[in-house]
Design a protein around this motif. Structure first.
Motif, PDB file in Angstrom:
ATOM      1  N   PRO A  25       0.838  -1.203   0.000  1.00 15.65           N
ATOM      2  CA  PRO A  25       0.000   0.000   0.000  1.00 15.65           C
ATOM      3  C   PRO A  25       0.874   1.255   0.000  1.00 15.65           C
ATOM      4  O   PRO A  25       1.862   1.334   0.722  1.00 15.65           O
ATOM      5  N   GLY A  26       0.530   2.210  -0.836  1.00 17.59           N
ATOM      6  CA  GLY A  26       1.245   3.480  -0.865  1.00 17.59           C
ATOM      7  C   GLY A  26       2.547   3.461  -1.638  1.00 17.59           C
ATOM      8  O   GLY A  26       3.280   4.447  -1.637  1.00 17.59           O
ATOM      9  N   VAL A  27       2.861   2.357  -2.300  1.00 20.39           N
ATOM     10  CA  VAL A  27       4.116   2.275  -3.061  1.00 20.39           C
ATOM     11  C   VAL A  27       3.790   2.189  -4.551  1.00 20.39           C
ATOM     12  O   VAL A  27       3.184   1.224  -5.012  1.00 20.39           O
ATOM     13  N   ARG A  31       8.563   4.971  -5.887  1.00 20.21           N
ATOM     14  CA  ARG A  31       9.013   4.532  -4.561  1.00 20.21           C
ATOM     15  C   ARG A  31       9.603   3.130  -4.631  1.00 20.21           C
ATOM     16  O   ARG A  31      10.600   2.847  -3.971  1.00 20.21           O
ATOM     17  N   LEU A  56       9.420   7.619   2.346  1.00 18.33           N
ATOM     18  CA  LEU A  56       8.722   6.626   3.154  1.00 18.33           C
ATOM     19  C   LEU A  56       8.676   7.106   4.599  1.00 18.33           C
ATOM     20  O   LEU A  56       9.704   7.421   5.190  1.00 18.33           O
ATOM     21  N   SER A  57       7.482   7.150   5.167  1.00 15.49           N
ATOM     22  CA  SER A  57       7.294   7.702   6.508  1.00 15.49           C
ATOM     23  C   SER A  57       7.107   6.616   7.551  1.00 15.49           C
ATOM     24  O   SER A  57       6.801   5.468   7.226  1.00 15.49           O
ATOM     25  N   TRP A  60       3.602   5.187   7.321  1.00 17.71           N
ATOM     26  CA  TRP A  60       3.500   4.190   6.253  1.00 17.71           C
ATOM     27  C   TRP A  60       4.092   2.869   6.741  1.00 17.71           C
ATOM     28  O   TRP A  60       3.498   1.816   6.570  1.00 17.71           O
ATOM     29  N   ARG A  63       1.920   0.805   8.963  1.00 16.09           N
ATOM     30  CA  ARG A  63       0.823   0.127   8.257  1.00 16.09           C
ATOM     31  C   ARG A  63       1.288  -1.139   7.545  1.00 16.09           C
ATOM     32  O   ARG A  63       0.516  -2.082   7.398  1.00 16.09           O
TER      33      ARG A  63
END
Length: 85
Positions: A25-27, A31, A56-57, A60, A63
């Motif tokens: 997720p989120g990639v 990234r 990348l946080s 993140w 999760r």
């Protein structure tokens, strides 16, 4: 459409290709490529090391950490030795 990770499925940060990493997720492509480029310089020793990749946080990571592992880096095959003529 990218295939979602199954519950309990893990991706090895040192072996997964960009397409596999994009399942996180989120990639997206950028990234995923950043993760691959980063590990080419220095393999990940633990999943938390992925936080050193720009963009990348910590939120993140919290999760997705259940889907990450950092196994032995993939080894490049030894170059073929030239045979004497």
């Amino acid at each position: 459409e990218k295939k979602a990770l199954a519950p309990g499925e893990r991706l090895d940060l040192n072996r997964a290709g960009a397409a596999e990493l994009m399942r996180l997720p989120g990639v997206g492509r950028k990234r995923a490529q950043a993760i691959v480029a980063f590990r080419a310089q220095k393999p990940f020793r633990r999943p938390e090391d992925v936080l050193r990749v720009k963009g990348l946080s910590r939120s993140w990571f919290e999760r997705v950490k259940g889907h990450l592992s950092a196994g032995e880096p993939a080894r490049n095959p030894a170059p073929a030795q030239a045979r004497p003529r």
